[in-house]
Design an enzyme around this catalytic site. Structure first.
Site, PDB file in Angstrom:
ATOM      1  N   GLU A  79       0.823  -1.205   0.000  1.00 20.79           N
ATOM      2  CA  GLU A  79       0.000   0.000   0.000  1.00 20.79           C
ATOM      3  C   GLU A  79       0.860   1.260   0.000  1.00 20.79           C
ATOM      4  OE1 GLU A  79      -2.945  -0.217  -0.798  1.00 20.79           O
ATOM      5  OE2 GLU A  79      -3.197  -2.359  -0.448  1.00 20.79           O
TER       6      GLU A  79
ATOM      7  N   HIS B  95       1.733   2.088  -3.500  1.00 21.12           N
ATOM      8  CA  HIS B  95       0.670   2.886  -4.105  1.00 21.12           C
ATOM      9  C   HIS B  95       0.770   4.339  -3.650  1.00 21.12           C
ATOM     10  CE1 HIS B  95      -1.698  -0.073  -6.210  1.00 21.12           C
ATOM     11  NE2 HIS B  95      -1.999  -0.781  -5.132  1.00 21.12           N
TER      12      HIS B  95
ATOM     13  N   HIS C 105       3.239   6.269  -5.481  1.00 20.57           N
ATOM     14  CA  HIS C 105       2.759   6.571  -6.828  1.00 20.57           C
ATOM     15  C   HIS C 105       1.973   7.882  -6.824  1.00 20.57           C
ATOM     16  CE1 HIS C 105       0.995   4.514 -10.716  1.00 20.57           C
ATOM     17  NE2 HIS C 105       1.783   5.523 -11.002  1.00 20.57           N
TER      18      HIS C 105
END
Length: 690
Positions: A480, A483, A486
């Protein structure tokens, strides 16, 4: 030891207050808005958005990129922010009133979006810009990408349908939104309603940390003693360690039958309606199936490519799992169980096998994986790869007291964004783990830095004791946070192309790739330290853990791949009256699903594919992205350094910061210098030599 916060981990004192006052105000809103305030804000934001669209359409100027595409990007910002605020509350801090508002507002939002996307005057303007400026040298590559995505997005939203079909298309969208919300709420209801009180005789085989977590779960529900809930961080270790086969079977049945119980939380009829409506939606747009429609806009392009990948992995995984099942059955017979093992027994005997063959006891790993140190480890990797540093701040009123807040700085000391972590399970939270944004990065106008959050469901320890993670939990945290990076590292102009707004079968690359660094020796040496002694995780134990991963590769791959194949079959079948559980059963029979393994997500609680359209006909994405992540990490292995600066710089520029600014296949080839090699996946899973 290196510092990842503003001071060393052993002497860390969070500072008060965020330096970004607007961010602090936005975060506070997520925890303070009442359902009625949300309703009023939604309606005002939708009205404002309609006015902004009307202004674009009222222009007498020739449609251009600036007055049409850029104007569309600037429109609806208030609505996007309100939706994000409501999303965090509905996902982490829900109440009956919030759920009622969710059921009310989601169809309204769908109809609002459809009214814009299906407006023929708007499409005419966008089409004129697309035809006239797509090849214009005045547009940057990112501008052209936005123009193309906007044009094709409207086509996929039904812009060229007849008036009657546009009306039907909007009706389908609204009904799907309502059904998806109900599906998700039903799962949460089943998880919240089920619990199993455990007496002293029911705790046999359970490690001390799990017993403590079960006591904390009882306390959370206002009970004494010990309580098992359907939180994954409790039920999976219970299935792994409990000596009581009858209790394992009872817990496993409840876990696998979520959404499939008679009564108001039954998802079976909802699934059939969703599939029927999705098929109708795809047919309106001229696609043979919903899977064909969904994949047309992804890297995979068509169902055949997905099926080829899944079946390429399925066969060796199934053979490995069948051999593993025989080995576990032998263990069970040695323990006095005369019948073949049940699915509820697999994790229990797999742990016995790891202990016998490799001397690996997963419970012995947990003291080395304290939550605090794993957060530090994730931050350390981000610092080594991308030059980021993190400062924890206190006094930030978020949606729950457990939420932690960090300012994120780049290597030059400039504020890069805000990161929030909500790590512990609670009954008001939907299950699983995810990343999202309260505010996305963009450089439009004055621009804005992102506010990114991670949600997990780790077991909360008793007060005064550290939270300990399983190795799987630690991987989830890294996943996570990949992510999150990102979103935090995004460096694009347009909001629609920011961060994780990429093809679904590309979005898991940054997250799955980040998991690799958890097991890098330098990271383990620095952070996987015993919570009491401070000793590092012994290398011999690390080697055993890696070997144990290969032992479990058959089970893990079968459990996941079966779910992905069923998802594809559910959305590629074109029956007028789909029967989801029959399709699930027929698919599993056709592919030869081992009797002692159950899909990772059975259809009635398969939230990935039924709670919304994000992963519908797209659960394969994790494996598609795994081809990329396995191949990408091999670039670092080939360089002999998991933090090789030149490769890390390419990773930053072409993957983590690029958003959807270019085609994902182009971005990947710019990073790697070539297309991905699928054999990297087989090597990672232990199904190929090398």
């Amino acid at each position: 030891m290196r510092s990842f916060f503003s001071s060393t981990p052993s002497n860390r004192h969070p500072e008060s207050g965020l330096c970004d006052n607007s961010a602090q105000a936005l975060i506070a809103l997520a925890g303070s808005m009442s359902p009625s305030a949300f309703r009023d804000r939604f309606h005002a934001a939708m009205a404002r958005h309609r006015s902004e669209i009307a202004a674009i359409l009222a222009s007498s100027e020739t449609p251009t990129f600036e007055n049409t595409i850029a104007a569309l990007e600037a429109a609806g910002r208030d609505l996007a922010e309100t939706t994000r605020l409501f999303g965090v509350v509905a996902g982490t801090s829900t109440t009956k009133d919030i759920q009622a508002l969710e059921r009310e507002i989601m169809p309204e939002l769908s109809r609002h979006g459809s009214a814009i996307a299906l407006n023929p005057q708007l499409f005419a303007r966008v089409e004129a810009v697309y035809d006239g400026e797509m090849a214009s040298p005045a547009l940057s590559p990112e501008d052209r990408r936005l123009l193309e995505r906007t044009y094709r997005g409207l086509l996929r939203s039904g812009a060229q349908l007849s008036e009657a079909d546009r009306t039907r298309f909007a009706d389908i969208g609204a009904e799907l939104s309502e059904l998806g919300t109900g599906f998700s709420q039903n799962i949460l209801a089943d998880e919240a309603d089920w619990s199993l009180d455990l007496g002293p005789d029911d705790l046999g085989g359970l490690p001390g940390w799990l017993v403590s977590s079960l006591a904390a779960a009882a306390q959370d529900r206002g009970k004494s003693g010990h309580v098992l809930t359907l939180s994954r961080s409790l039920v999976v270790p219970f299935l792994t360690y409990s000596d009581r086969a009858d209790l394992r079977e009872k817990a496993f049945e409840a876990w696998t039958k979520r959404g499939e119980n008679d009564g108001p939380s039954d998802n079976r009829a909802i699934m059939a309606k969703i599939l029927k409506l999705r098929q109708e939606k795809a047919a309106l747009l001229g696609f043979a199936s919903y899977a064909a429609y969904k994949l047309d806009d992804q890297m995979a392009k068509e169902p055949k490519n997905v099926r080829d990948l899944l079946m390429r992995v399925w066969e060796p995984a199934r053979e490995r799992a069948k051999a593993d099942a025989a080995a576990l059955a032998d263990l069970a017979r040695e323990a006095g169980q005369n019948a073949d093992i049940l699915a509820s027994d697999w994790r229990y005997y797999a742990q016995k096998r790891r202990l016998r063959d490799l001397d690996v006891d997963e419970s012995a790993l947990k003291p080395y994986f304290a939550l605090e140190r794993m957060i530090e480890a994730a931050f350390d990797v981000a610092g080594r790869l991308f030059g980021l540093s993190f400062k924890e701040v206190s006094g930030v009123a978020a949606w729950h007291p457990d939420v932690r807040c960090f300012e994120v700085y780049d290597r030059d000391g400039a504020l890069k964004g805000i990161f929030l972590g909500d790590y512990f399970a609670r009954s008001s939270k939907r299950s699983g783990a995810w990343m999202s944004a309260l505010r996305s990065q963009h450089k439009m106008g004055e621009g804005q830095t992102p506010i990114i959050y991670n949600v997990c469901n780790f077991s909360k320890p008793p007060a005064g004791t550290p939270a300990l993670l399983s190795l799987d939990d630690a991987r989830t945290l890294f996943h996570e946070f990949g992510h999150a990076l990102h979103g935090l590292l995004s460096d694009v102009t347009w909001p629609s192309l920011s961060g994780t707004a990429v093809a679904r079968d590309f979005v898991e690359l940054p997250s799955q790739l980040y998991e690799h660094w958890l097991m890098v020796p330098d990271i383990l040496e620095a952070h996987a330290r015993h919570v009491e002694t401070g000793d590092p995780l012994p290398k011999a134990l690390v080697d055993k853990v890696i070997a144990a991963q290969m032992i479990d590769a058959g089970f893990d791959t079968v459990e996941y791949t079966a779910s992905a194949i069923v998802d594809l079959d559910l959305h590629e079948r074109a029956e007028i009256e789909p029967k989801p559980l029959e399709i699930e059963r027929e698919t599993l029979e056709r592919i030869g699903m081992p009797d002692a393994i159950v899909m990772r997500h059975r259809s009635p609680h398969f939230a990935h594919i039924f709670s919304g359209e994000g992963y519908s006909a797209g659960y394969y994405s994790y494996m598609w992205s795994e081809v990329l992540d396995a191949d990408a990490f091999e670039a670092f292995r080939e360089a002999g350094d998991p933090f090789e600066p030149a490769i890390a710089a390419k990773l930053h520029d072409h993957i983590y910061s690029a958003g959807d600014s270019e085609d994902p296949a182009v971005l990947y080839e710019r990073f790697r210098g070539r297309a991905p090699n699928p054999e990297a996946l087989m090597r990672k899973r232990g199904f190929a030599a090398g």
